[in-house]
Motif scaffolding. Structure first.
Motif, short mmCIF file in Angstrom:
data_model
loop_
_atom_site.label_atom_id
_atom_site.label_comp_id
_atom_site.label_asym_id
_atom_site.label_seq_id
_atom_site.Cartn_x
_atom_site.Cartn_y
_atom_site.Cartn_z
N GLY B 56 0.85 -1.18 0.00
CA GLY B 56 0.00 0.00 0.00
C GLY B 56 0.89 1.23 0.00
O GLY B 56 1.18 1.80 1.04
N PRO B 57 1.36 1.60 -1.18
CA PRO B 57 2.36 2.67 -1.21
C PRO B 57 1.80 4.05 -0.87
O PRO B 57 0.86 4.51 -1.50
CB PRO B 57 2.88 2.64 -2.65
CG PRO B 57 1.79 2.03 -3.44
CD PRO B 57 1.05 1.10 -2.53
N GLY B 58 2.38 4.66 0.15
CA GLY B 58 2.19 6.10 0.32
C GLY B 58 3.19 6.77 -0.60
O GLY B 58 4.01 6.10 -1.23
N TYR B 107 -7.40 5.57 -11.54
CA TYR B 107 -7.49 5.15 -10.14
C TYR B 107 -8.63 5.89 -9.46
O TYR B 107 -8.82 7.09 -9.66
CB TYR B 107 -6.17 5.47 -9.40
CG TYR B 107 -6.11 4.94 -7.97
CD1 TYR B 107 -5.68 3.66 -7.71
CD2 TYR B 107 -6.50 5.74 -6.89
CE1 TYR B 107 -5.61 3.16 -6.41
CE2 TYR B 107 -6.44 5.25 -5.59
CZ TYR B 107 -5.99 3.97 -5.35
OH TYR B 107 -5.93 3.49 -4.06
N SER B 110 -9.72 7.86 -2.93
CA SER B 110 -10.63 7.96 -1.79
C SER B 110 -10.80 9.43 -1.40
O SER B 110 -9.97 10.27 -1.71
CB SER B 110 -10.08 7.18 -0.59
OG SER B 110 -9.85 5.84 -0.93
N LYS B 111 -11.90 9.67 -0.68
CA LYS B 111 -12.11 11.00 -0.11
C LYS B 111 -12.18 10.86 1.41
O LYS B 111 -12.66 9.84 1.91
CB LYS B 111 -13.41 11.61 -0.63
CG LYS B 111 -13.34 12.02 -2.11
CD LYS B 111 -14.63 12.70 -2.52
CE LYS B 111 -14.63 13.37 -3.89
NZ LYS B 111 -13.64 13.04 -4.86
N ARG B 120 -2.25 10.90 -1.72
CA ARG B 120 -0.92 10.51 -1.25
C ARG B 120 -0.70 9.00 -1.21
O ARG B 120 0.33 8.49 -1.61
CB ARG B 120 -0.67 11.10 0.15
CG ARG B 120 0.76 11.02 0.60
CD ARG B 120 0.89 11.37 2.08
NE ARG B 120 0.27 10.36 2.91
CZ ARG B 120 0.86 9.21 3.24
NH1 ARG B 120 2.08 8.95 2.80
NH2 ARG B 120 0.24 8.32 4.00
N ALA B 121 -1.70 8.30 -0.64
CA ALA B 121 -1.52 6.87 -0.38
C ALA B 121 -2.50 6.06 -1.21
O ALA B 121 -3.70 6.31 -1.16
CB ALA B 121 -1.72 6.59 1.11
N LEU B 122 -1.98 5.11 -1.97
CA LEU B 122 -2.83 4.29 -2.82
C LEU B 122 -2.70 2.82 -2.41
O LEU B 122 -1.70 2.41 -1.84
CB LEU B 122 -2.42 4.44 -4.29
CG LEU B 122 -2.66 5.82 -4.92
CD1 LEU B 122 -1.56 6.79 -4.55
CD2 LEU B 122 -2.74 5.70 -6.43
N ARG B 123 -3.73 2.07 -2.73
CA ARG B 123 -3.67 0.65 -2.45
C ARG B 123 -2.97 -0.07 -3.60
O ARG B 123 -3.26 0.17 -4.76
CB ARG B 123 -5.08 0.13 -2.33
CG ARG B 123 -5.30 -0.49 -0.99
CD ARG B 123 -6.56 -1.26 -1.04
NE ARG B 123 -7.27 -1.09 0.20
CZ ARG B 123 -8.58 -1.22 0.30
NH1 ARG B 123 -9.30 -1.45 -0.77
NH2 ARG B 123 -9.15 -1.10 1.47
N GLU B 126 -4.91 -2.02 -6.62
CA GLU B 126 -5.71 -1.06 -7.39
C GLU B 126 -4.80 -0.09 -8.15
O GLU B 126 -5.08 0.29 -9.29
CB GLU B 126 -6.64 -0.27 -6.46
CG GLU B 126 -7.81 -1.07 -5.91
CD GLU B 126 -7.46 -1.83 -4.62
OE1 GLU B 126 -6.26 -1.99 -4.31
OE2 GLU B 126 -8.41 -2.28 -3.94
N ILE B 290 -8.19 -0.93 5.67
CA ILE B 290 -6.97 -0.17 5.37
C ILE B 290 -6.00 -1.08 4.63
O ILE B 290 -5.53 -0.76 3.54
CB ILE B 290 -6.32 0.40 6.66
CG1 ILE B 290 -7.25 1.45 7.31
CG2 ILE B 290 -4.97 1.02 6.33
CD1 ILE B 290 -6.72 2.01 8.64
#
Lengths: 119, 527
Positions: B56-58, B107, B110-111, B120-123, B126, B290
């Motif tokens: 889950g890269p930030g 992509y 999220s909100k 900033r942070a994506l799963r 995805e 998360i």
């Protein structure tokens, strides 16, 4: 390592054969064959991309695990990973929204707890 | 243009990207946007391969205004990087990351509760699916299950393509192009680090055969905790961990420090157990949405990690959360070989991370940025090269032996892993032990290089083993040359930081490994 493809759920779409990053599976005459089980890196990607929740990956990464198809089918574990991700057909389910963005807050909470001496 | 004969798929393109992870897809996109035709070859499946897909890269994510925010962050990182990182590269990386992520239309961001989009942070899964989609939308030709085995070099020494095998379709592939980008990732030496088993240092070996050199290869001693017997190296939940020795005594972990040293010391004495009972209830409820994969092993084993103790281990990260890689010689992530570019973990991350791990955030920002810079640079280089005639294949180890004998690849890998992953050798480093490691690995290289010949499916295993062995040699030689402790590199026999080693350690070579440190020049500057 990948343990089983549940035959009566699998539609032979071969999505798992295509997406496995370490080329563990071969397309078969019927359902895909776990041809190179020891190459499985236990990443669970095949479960995510299986549209029919037919694959069960055992969490053990050092050795193969034998599982009973009926027990797995009744365990509720099939498709669990896909649901939690809100993947494809689960995308609009409010229970499985993508909350990954909150990770930073979790780290900050832990730091605050440590500084307050609660860890 | 493609031809297919004698089971060879031959393609022509302006730019070839080897590796379809985070850096590779950003590189392919940038090269296409610069007008180049692009082929991307992935060892596995572009979208699931590599360490981003399972994580889950930030990203390193700091707004441009007010300007002092970035300046403060860069100054802080300069300090923690022990002088090996560069303010200019950090500023470029922050800017590129900030402007790039919002453009990723594939992509679903999220909100937060206020409705603000969270870039900033994506799963991981995805994110990688979105990057593949972006590449496809831009017209990148993706070759899945097509590991690259060797580079093709033109008569003038520039790199003009690569070739490899088609694991699922059968036969071979070759791409003749203007420039090549290596986005092959780092290597964990096949530790059980989640998602890392496609990352075997292939790009390092291919580049070294072309004469490219490396920087920061001593920084290969980062480890991540996981439940024993699992690959689940997701670290977030472990910030609330309590660790116990075999007698049930709590293992003290000094706050804010790298937990791997005290844990490794405990693991050298005996089994180590853990529970997560200090995790606040509201966070427990959120963990599955998360990090959806974190609880899978526990759930499947019937363990409640918040109430029950489970055994843990440390998985080595090698050059993945380590720092070293191909030395970067220009603003577009050029290597020291013309026509060859490096991005993401294939490249050194010292420029932004310094002497401590880039962890998630800095490494992701680097992959996204270096990928795009390499893509732009490779497109420009390719447009200056007229010929797309096939170059000469230059792979040696495992492909062109002096005389072929059966080589015990498993045995060779076991030796490499023993030297590069064992806690006592790699975390608690000592000069005498490192010297022994370099000699052992040199002897092993002589055998593998002279005699290994891969055939059929075995060709990939052979090249992967050679690549990990070569990487281990640069790592050990660099760790021996950095005769001090700095950042993550700790030498038990040299615990102090020595100003003579304030510069990077550059390494290279295959038959004979060489190491240069910039320390002599640095000393002149300091005096």
């Amino acid at each position: 390592m990948i343990a089983i493809i549940v035959e009566d759920r699998c539609t032979n779409c071969n999505a798992c054969v295509v997406v496995c990053p370490t080329n563990v599976l071969d397309a078969g005459p019927g359902i895909p064959v776990i041809a190179r089980q020891l190459d499985c890196q236990t990443c669970f990607m095949c479960e995510l991309y299986c549209p029919h929740d037919a694959i069960y990956v055992a969490p053990d990464c050092d050795h193969p695990v034998t599982v009973d198809a009926q027990a797995i089918a009744g365990s509720g574990l099939l498709g669990e990973f896909r649901r939690l991700h809100g993947w494809d057909e689960w995308a609009d389910d409010p229970r499985f929204t993508n909350e990954h963005w909150q990770m930073e807050q979790v780290f900050l909470r832990a730091r605050a707890m440590a500084q307050a001496g609660n860890m | 243009m493609s031809r297919c004969q004698d089971d060879l798929l031959e393609l022509t393109a302006d730019v070839l990207v080897i590796g379809g992870g985070l850096a590779g897809n950003w590189a392919a996109a940038a090269a296409r946007r610069a007008g180049a035709s692009v082929v991307l070859a992935d060892k596995g499946y572009c979208g699931t391969s590599g360490v981003t897909a399972t994580a889950g890269p930030g990203h390193w994510w700091i707004p441009p205004d007010p300007a002092d925010l970035r300046e403060t962050a860069i100054a802080a990182r300069r300090k923690s990087g022990f002088g090996l990182n560069d303010a200019g590269w950090m500023a470029r990386t922050l800017a590129k990351t900030w402007e790039s992520l919002p453009t990723l239309e594939t992509y679903k961001f999220s909100k937060d509760e206020k409705g603000a989009t969270q870039y900033r942070a994506l799963r991981g899964p995805e994110y990688m699916r979105a990057l593949r989609q972006q590449s496809e939308n831009l017209g990148v030709e993706i070759l899945d299950h097509c590991p690259g085995l060797e580079l093709l070099q033109r008569a003038d020494g520039t790199i003009g393509g690569a070739q490899g095998i088609r694991r699922q379709a059968g036969g071979r592939w070759r791409v003749n192009c203007g420039a090549v980008i290596l986005a092959t990732g780092g290597t964990s030496f096949l530790s059980r680090l989640l998602g890392s088993h496609t990352n075997t240092g292939d790009g390092y070996l291919m580049a070294a055969e072309a004469g490219a050199d490396f920087s920061g290869m001593e920084f290969t001693n980062y480890y991540t905790v996981a439940a024993k017997g699992s690959t689940m190296t997701r670290s977030m939940s472990y910030v609330f961990a309590t660790y116990y020795d075999e007698d049930g005594e709590v293992i003290p972990i000094p706050a804010g420090l790298d937990t791997s040293r005290p844990l490794a010391a405990a693991l050298l004495k005996g089994r180590v157990y853990c529970d997560l009972h200090k995790t606040p209830e509201d966070i427990r409820a959120k963990v599955p949405i998360i990090s959806p994969n974190f609880l899978l092993p526990f759930h499947r084993w019937g363990i409640d990690p918040y109430r029950q103790r489970f055994e843990v281990t440390l998985h080595g990260e090698g050059t993945i959360r380590g720092i070293g890689g191909l030395r970067i010689t220009g603003d577009n992530c050029e290597t020291s070989v013309p026509g060859l570019y490096a991005a993401g973990d294939a490249a050194t991350r010292e420029l932004v991370a310094g002497a401590i791990s880039g962890g998630g955030n800095i490494n992701s920002a680097w992959a996204l940025s270096s990928g795009q810079w390499a893509g732009e640079g490779a497109a420009r280089f390719a447009s200056s090269v007229r010929s797309r005639a096939p170059g000469r294949p230059i792979g040696q180890a495992g492909l062109q032996p002096d005389s072929a004998h059966t080589i015990d690849l498993r045995g060779a890998l076991a030796i490499v892993q023993g030297e590069m992953l064992a806690y006592d050798r790699n975390i608690f480093r000592r000069g005498d032990r490192l010297l022994r490691t370099t000699r052992l690995l040199d002897d092993l290289w002589k055998v593998v290089s002279a005699h290994a010949l891969g055939e059929g499916e075995g060709i990939l295993r052979t090249r992967e083993t050679a690549a990990m062995l070569a990487t281990a040699r640069w790592s050990a030689a660099s760790a021996l040359a950095r005769d001090e402790s700095r950042g993550m590199h700790r030498r038990e026999d040299k615990p102090e930081t020595d100003p003579r080693f304030a510069g990077s350690i550059v390494s290279g070579g295959l038959d004979a490994v060489w190491v240069n440190s910039a320390s002599s020049q640095k000393m002149e500057l300091a005096s």
